[in-house]
Enzyme design. Structure first.
Site: not given
Ligand code: NAD
Length: 480
Positions: A173, A248, A282, A384
């Protein structure tokens, strides 16, 4: 207007609900495509397709998997410009960045794991005079891959490539905020001859589609990249089912600049590590600790460099800073700048939404923002923000700055600038961080482990680590 569809069982499929969600172009603030509002029914269909494909795919020799994945690499490279443009429109990032970072890396992810899977070795242990034990490493089955919006195709493929190469079948997804290049990838999979059901892509909302993938009994592992709060929710569902998890998560990364650094390189790279991708990586360094003798000079130079940045249409070649990914995310960033002010911070430059002329008049743009005067433990320096906002803090000695750096709940990455070799090693070892860059930033060798400590996640991806995530070791003990 493009209508995106799910990719299930080798074909493009409408969502069971027949409902679609609006997808916005952040640079213009307008709806430009529709994405499936999928639910449990679509996830069940995808898991069934993946389960059916698993016996055949898991027994397909790595060399044959390699051929298919390399065809996909060629197609990504063939369509690189189109994919980069799509990524820029969908996410708001400068086209120039998508061209050199996102799309080449998506191709590299597949190339790397197509090859790596052919080199994965199993161990064997001799119980002297009695038995030979060998470790049979077997693909887990159907796995779930869930990715965020900031590096859409880059991170989507970073999960899918090792899963498929390891012999698993996948229900994936992408973020509902940036679904376009994942959709384009599904059409390339069909062209590459990917067997039906090996990769399935279900679009839609996280709490519906993502949560359904995580909760599905037949999904054996979840590889997730996204926010820490979402990671917690996923762990809560997956843990009682004893699913394998790779999480991650978020970061609040320190960038530590000692007075003996190579000043020009430190400044040049800090501009990038602060504002690349509008600060939405990130690994961006949002807390900048500067040793006091160079604090004023570095501060003034960084502010000048921020003022020189060209905020503009992401499709314009001259743009350094594109649009923020969405309206709600822009509001979140602006609210943190207000918080910084209320906590006593001084905004040295930036701090405002930008209104452009012409095509991008209704887009979501924020000035590169530099703040000073905040303590290391205030909310602005602990939470963050994930935007083009950095906070500057002076320090006087090594132990003090290590304490500041480690004072947050996160531990994803850190950057250290010094020409003192011993200090570089000493400080790197003491930082609570999954990754430390010394005198560089964002240099990634795909063979090295990648992941965070503390609330930045659990598990490691990258290199053979990712192939281990998607396989289970079985010990076979043969009496001699
Ligand atoms: P998010 O957690 O809102 O969403 C990430 C994914 O999870 C999306 O596809 C979303 O639809 C899905 N999702 C949301 N709720 C869910 C649930 N209850 N169950 C399963 N899936 C669900 O994150 P975002 O806003 O898309 O991305 C930004 C965040 O990602 C920031 O915190 C950033 O630091 C982090 N990030 C981390 C890394 C890393 O490698 N550690 C890399 C990139 C981004």
């Amino acid at each position: 207007m493009v209508t995106i569809e799910n990719y299930i069982g080798g074909g493009m499929v409408q969502p069971a609900s027949r409902e679609y969600l609006d997808n916005f172009e952040p640079a213009t603030g307008t709806v430009y495509s529709q994405i499936p509002d999928s639910d449990d029914r679509d996830v069940n269909l995808a898991v069934d397709a993946a389960r059916t494909a698993f016996p055949g795919w898991s027994l397909t020799p790595p060399e044959a998997r390699f051929e298919i994945l390399m065809r996909l690499v060629s197609l990504i490279e063939r369509d690189a410009e189109e994919l980069a443009r799509a990524e820029s429109i969908d996410n708001g990032k400068p086209l120039s960045l998508a061209r050199v970072m996102d799309i080449p890396r998506a191709a590299s992810n597949f190339r790397f794991y197509a090859t790596a899977a052919m080199h994965m070795a199993n161990e064997s242990h001799e119980t002297v005079g009695q038995a030979i034990n060998y470790t049979l490493r077997q693909p887990l089955g159907v796995v779930g891959c869930i990715s965020p919006w900031n590096l859409p195709l880059y991170l989507f493929t970073w999960k899918i490539a090792p899963a498929i190469a390891a012999g698993c079948t996948v229900v994936a997804k992408p973020s509902e905020v940036t679904p376009m290049t994942a959709y384009m990838l599904s059409t390339l999979c069909i062209e590459a001859g990917m067997p039906a059901g090996v990769l399935n892509i279900v679009h839609g909302l996280g709490p519906k589609v993502g949560a359904s993938i995580v909760a599905h009994r037949d999904v054996k592992a979840i590889s997730f990249t996204g926010g820490t709060k979402t990671g917690e929710d996923i762990a809560r569902t997956a843990a009682p089912m004893f699913k394998k998890l790779s999480l991650e998560l978020g970061g609040k990364n320190p960038n530590i600049i000692f007075a003996d650094c190579n000043y020009d390189q430190a400044l040049e790279t800090t501009v990038r590590s602060s504002f690349a991708n509008q600060g939405q990586i990130c690994l961006c360094g949002s807390r900048i600790f500067i040793e006091r003798p160079i604090y004023e000079r570095f501060k003034n130079d960084l502010v000048s460099r921020a003022l020189e940045m060209n905020i503009g249409d992401p499709l314009d070649e001259a743009t350094n800073l594109g649009a923020i990914v969405s309206e709600p995310h822009m509001q979140k960033i602006l609210s943190y700048i207000e918080l910084a002010r209320s906590e006593g911070g001084t905004v040295l430059t930036g701090g405002n939404q930008v209104t452009l002329n012409g095509r991008c008049a209704n887009g979501y743009f924020v000035e590169p923002t530099v703040i000073e005067g905040l303590s290391h433990d205030c909310r602005t320096n602990q939470e963050e923000i994930f935007g083009p906002v950095v906070s500057l803090m002076p320090f006087d000695d090594e132990n003090e700055v290590i304490n500041y750096a480690n004072s947050v709940r996160y531990g994803l990455s850190a950057t250290v600038w010094t020409e003192n070799l011993s200090r570089a090693h000493r400080v790197s070892a003491l930082l609570e961080s999954g990754i430390v860059w010394v005198n560089c930033w964002l240099l990634r060798d795909l063979r090295t482990p990648f992941g965070g400590v503390k609330d930045s996640g659990m598990g490691r991806e990258g290199g053979f680590e990712a192939l281990r995530v998607f396989t289970e070791e079985k010990n076979v003990c043969v009496k001699i």
